[in-house]
Design an enzyme around this catalytic site. Structure first.
Site, PDB file in Angstrom:
ATOM      1  CE  LYS A 181      -0.943  -2.504  11.988  1.00 50.31           C
ATOM      2  NZ  LYS A 181      -0.504  -1.344  11.192  1.00 50.31           N
ATOM      3  CE1 TYR A 240      -0.231  -6.326  11.404  1.00 50.45           C
ATOM      4  CE2 TYR A 240      -2.554  -6.917  11.520  1.00 50.45           C
ATOM      5  CZ  TYR A 240      -1.522  -6.227  10.917  1.00 50.45           C
ATOM      6  OH  TYR A 240      -1.779  -5.419   9.831  1.00 50.45           O
ATOM      7  CB  ILE A 249      -0.890   0.056   1.265  1.00 48.24           C
ATOM      8  CG1 ILE A 249      -1.573  -1.285   1.538  1.00 48.24           C
ATOM      9  CG2 ILE A 249      -1.944   1.144   1.133  1.00 48.24           C
ATOM     10  CD1 ILE A 249      -2.249  -1.310   2.902  1.00 48.24           C
ATOM     11  CB  SER A 274      -5.467  -3.549  10.877  1.00 46.30           C
ATOM     12  OG  SER A 274      -6.238  -4.683  10.549  1.00 46.30           O
TER      13      SER A 274
HETATM   14  N1  LIG Z   1      -2.539  -6.044   3.766  1.00 47.46           N
HETATM   15  C1  LIG Z   1      -3.609  -5.953   4.508  1.00 47.46           C
HETATM   16  O1  LIG Z   1      -4.588  -6.675   4.296  1.00 47.46           O
HETATM   17  C2  LIG Z   1      -3.672  -4.986   5.646  1.00 47.46           C
HETATM   18  C3  LIG Z   1      -4.841  -4.922   6.409  1.00 47.46           C
HETATM   19  C4  LIG Z   1      -4.899  -4.018   7.466  1.00 47.46           C
HETATM   20  C5  LIG Z   1      -3.815  -3.202   7.733  1.00 47.46           C
HETATM   21  N2  LIG Z   1      -2.683  -3.274   6.994  1.00 47.46           N
HETATM   22  C6  LIG Z   1      -1.564  -2.366   7.330  1.00 47.46           C
HETATM   23  O2  LIG Z   1      -1.189  -1.642   6.182  1.00 47.46           O
HETATM   24  C7  LIG Z   1       0.171  -1.222   6.306  1.00 47.46           C
HETATM   25  C8  LIG Z   1       0.933  -1.537   5.028  1.00 47.46           C
HETATM   26  O3  LIG Z   1       1.009  -2.925   4.890  1.00 47.46           O
HETATM   27  P1  LIG Z   1       1.087  -3.712   3.510  1.00 47.46           P
HETATM   28  O4  LIG Z   1      -0.077  -4.614   3.501  1.00 47.46           O
HETATM   29  O5  LIG Z   1       1.324  -2.786   2.387  1.00 47.46           O
HETATM   30  O6  LIG Z   1       2.376  -4.633   3.821  1.00 47.46           O
HETATM   31  P2  LIG Z   1       3.767  -4.840   3.080  1.00 47.46           P
HETATM   32  O7  LIG Z   1       3.548  -5.050   1.631  1.00 47.46           O
HETATM   33  O8  LIG Z   1       4.445  -5.906   3.874  1.00 47.46           O
HETATM   34  O9  LIG Z   1       4.496  -3.454   3.321  1.00 47.46           O
HETATM   35  C9  LIG Z   1       4.955  -3.081   4.584  1.00 47.46           C
HETATM   36  C10 LIG Z   1       6.025  -2.027   4.452  1.00 47.46           C
HETATM   37  O10 LIG Z   1       6.522  -1.724   5.770  1.00 47.46           O
HETATM   38  C11 LIG Z   1       7.931  -1.769   5.718  1.00 47.46           C
HETATM   39  N3  LIG Z   1       8.562  -2.056   6.985  1.00 47.46           N
HETATM   40  C12 LIG Z   1       8.472  -3.207   7.700  1.00 47.46           C
HETATM   41  N4  LIG Z   1       9.264  -3.121   8.782  1.00 47.46           N
HETATM   42  C13 LIG Z   1       9.853  -1.912   8.751  1.00 47.46           C
HETATM   43  C14 LIG Z   1      10.788  -1.260   9.581  1.00 47.46           C
HETATM   44  N5  LIG Z   1      11.307  -1.846  10.668  1.00 47.46           N
HETATM   45  N6  LIG Z   1      11.187  -0.019   9.248  1.00 47.46           N
HETATM   46  C15 LIG Z   1      10.701   0.573   8.139  1.00 47.46           C
HETATM   47  N7  LIG Z   1       9.818   0.008   7.312  1.00 47.46           N
HETATM   48  C16 LIG Z   1       9.413  -1.234   7.606  1.00 47.46           C
HETATM   49  C17 LIG Z   1       8.242  -2.839   4.697  1.00 47.46           C
HETATM   50  O11 LIG Z   1       9.578  -2.733   4.272  1.00 47.46           O
HETATM   51  P3  LIG Z   1      10.425  -4.042   3.792  1.00 47.46           P
HETATM   52  O12 LIG Z   1      10.015  -4.328   2.401  1.00 47.46           O
HETATM   53  O13 LIG Z   1      11.840  -3.612   3.930  1.00 47.46           O
HETATM   54  O14 LIG Z   1      10.071  -5.146   4.740  1.00 47.46           O
HETATM   55  C18 LIG Z   1       7.230  -2.494   3.636  1.00 47.46           C
HETATM   56  O15 LIG Z   1       7.681  -1.419   2.867  1.00 47.46           O
HETATM   57  C19 LIG Z   1       0.714  -1.926   7.553  1.00 47.46           C
HETATM   58  O16 LIG Z   1       0.710  -1.003   8.637  1.00 47.46           O
HETATM   59  C20 LIG Z   1      -0.300  -3.031   7.789  1.00 47.46           C
HETATM   60  O17 LIG Z   1      -0.351  -3.403   9.146  1.00 47.46           O
HETATM   61  C21 LIG Z   1      -2.596  -4.148   5.947  1.00 47.46           C
END
Ligand SMILES: NC(=O)c1ccc[n+]([C@@H]2O[C@H](COP(=O)([O-])OP(=O)(O)OC[C@H]3O[C@@H](n4cnc5c(N)ncnc54)[C@H](OP(=O)(O)O)[C@@H]3O)[C@@H](O)[C@H]2O)c1
Ligand SMILES: *[C@@H]1O[C@H](CO)[C@@H](O)[C@H](O)[C@H]1NC(C)=O
Ligand SMILES: *[C@@H]1O[C@H](CO)[C@@H](O)[C@H](O)[C@H]1NC(C)=O
Length: 318
Positions: A206, A202, A48, A170
């Site tokens: 959140k 997790y 995202i 979330s």
């Molecule tokens: N996907 C869903 O269904 C969903 C639902 C509800 C909420 N969310 C929330 O949406 C947000 C984005 O998630 P996403 O689904 O896009 O996941 P994602 O594809 O795993 O992206 C997460 C991002 O966070 C970065 N990150 C992780 N650890 C980090 C750290 N220590 N320092 C800096 N950056 C870090 C990752 O970098 P790296 O590539 O280096 O690991 C990646 O760029 C998160 O807060 C997640 O909890 C997602």
């Protein structure tokens, strides 16, 4: 025969409507442009966050891509540049699992950038382990790292309001709770590595995001900074990359039908970052580009205040 065909047709239409209207959800309809504005998106090398960076860049913003890996961050920057046509993109290294990295990032940012209009706290992990500072990984990255980051940048956000903090939380926060005893003794939201336990931790992290936005809004009253937390939807990203393979297998069929793509998943983040006129809703929680009520535990003033104070102590701000 005809009735069977009609039934099949009806099911297909219902499935189509469900997938395209209900699951995919609303789009951000704001036409706001961001020329001359600066935004930070944490974790913008994938998922995202990357789409959010691209969409904000398309609207003319200077976008700071705050990512933990220089290699992945710079590769993503090239893609974002290509997709947005912007030359206002900057990579800056930020590891939210390291308080010293958060401090160096803030120092470098404050030195090189004269303004901050939107801070998107997007990075998040679904993984076990400990941060460099000995905090539970999900608590440390999803909450404490962003807590410190936001506090260190608050001055710059206030200087040229109106400005916004957007927290990607979330819907799973509903299953969370804050176990202060565990936090005090183990600096983690929970222990144990079973599938339900990891899921709970997790969800707890959140819940912290929602509580923080609630408390931050109170502290920001009388300033031109507003803040929002949100559920982006269920989105097919890399988030579960570290989950057990059993968990991943169980998720596969579910994803196919029930999950949004990252562009659809970025819409509520964009809404909170851009939509004109939502300032009176500061501190509230959004989903599907709409403000939503949260349960009592996600707006519990006493818990929010206690968590704020504990977080200050844990990152050395108090
Ligand atoms: N996907 C869903 O269904 C969903 C639902 C509800 C909420 N969310 C929330 O949406 C947000 C984005 O998630 P996403 O689904 O896009 O996941 P994602 O594809 O795993 O992206 C997460 C991002 O966070 C970065 N990150 C992780 N650890 C980090 C750290 N220590 N320092 C800096 N950056 C870090 C990752 O970098 P790296 O590539 O280096 O690991 C990646 O760029 C998160 O807060 C997640 O909890 C997602
Ligand atoms: C999102 O909002 C749209 C438009 O109001 C609605 O049709 C859809 O059912 C909603 N989806 C969810 C998951 O709430
Ligand atoms: C949300 O915003 C508050 C505001 O200070 C911050 O402390 C909290 O950690 C943030 N959480 C995330 C992950 O965005």
């Amino acid at each position: 025969m005809i009735s069977v065909l009609l039934l099949v047709a009806a099911v297909l239409v219902a499935a189509y409507v469900f997938r395209h209207v209900v699951v995919n959800g609303k789009r951000c309809t704001s036409t706001a442009l961001l020329h001359g504005k600066t935004v930070i998106v944490t974790g913008s090398n994938t998922g995202i966050g990357k789409v959010t960076a691209t969409e904000l860049a398309k609207r003319g913003a200077r976008v700071i891509m705050a990512c933990r890996s220089r290699q992945r961050g710079e590769a993503a920057l090239e893609e974002v540049q290509r997709d947005s046509g912007s030359n206002q993109l900057v990579f800056m290294q930020l590891d939210l699992g390291s308080l010293s990295s958060v401090r160096s990032f803030a120092e470098a940012f404050l030195k090189s950038e004269s303004r901050l209009d939107i801070l998107v706290n997007n990075a998040g992990v679904y993984v076990q382990g400990r941060t460099e500072d000995g905090l539970g990984m999900m608590f440390g990255v999803n909450h404490v790292g962003h807590f410190l980051l936001t506090n260190l940048l608050l001055g710059r956000l206030k200087e040229r309001g109106p400005s916004r903090v957007v927290n990607v939380s979330s819907m799973l926060h509903r299953f969370g709770k804050i176990d202060f005893d565990c936090l005090n003794t183990h600096k983690a939201l929970g222990l144990g590595g079973s599938i339900p336990e990891v899921f709970r931790v997790y969800a707890d992290s959140k819940l912290c995001n929602v509580l923080f936005t609630h408390q931050l809004a109170k502290r920001l009253q009388g300033t031109e900074v507003t803040c929002y937390s949100l559920h982006p939807g269920a989105i097919d990203t890399d988030l579960m990359r570290n989950a057990r393979s059993l968990m991943q297998m169980l998720m596969k069929p579910v994803k196919l039908f029930f999950f949004k793509n990252p562009l659809q998943g970025a819409q509520t983040t964009l809404h909170c970052a851009l939509q004109e006129g939502i300032e009176p809703l500061s501190g509230r929680y959004f989903s599907n580009c709409t403000v939503r009520d949260v349960g009592a535990k996600a707006k519990d003033d006493a818990v929010a205040k206690k968590l704020w104070e504990l977080s200050e102590r844990l990152c050395g701000l108090a």
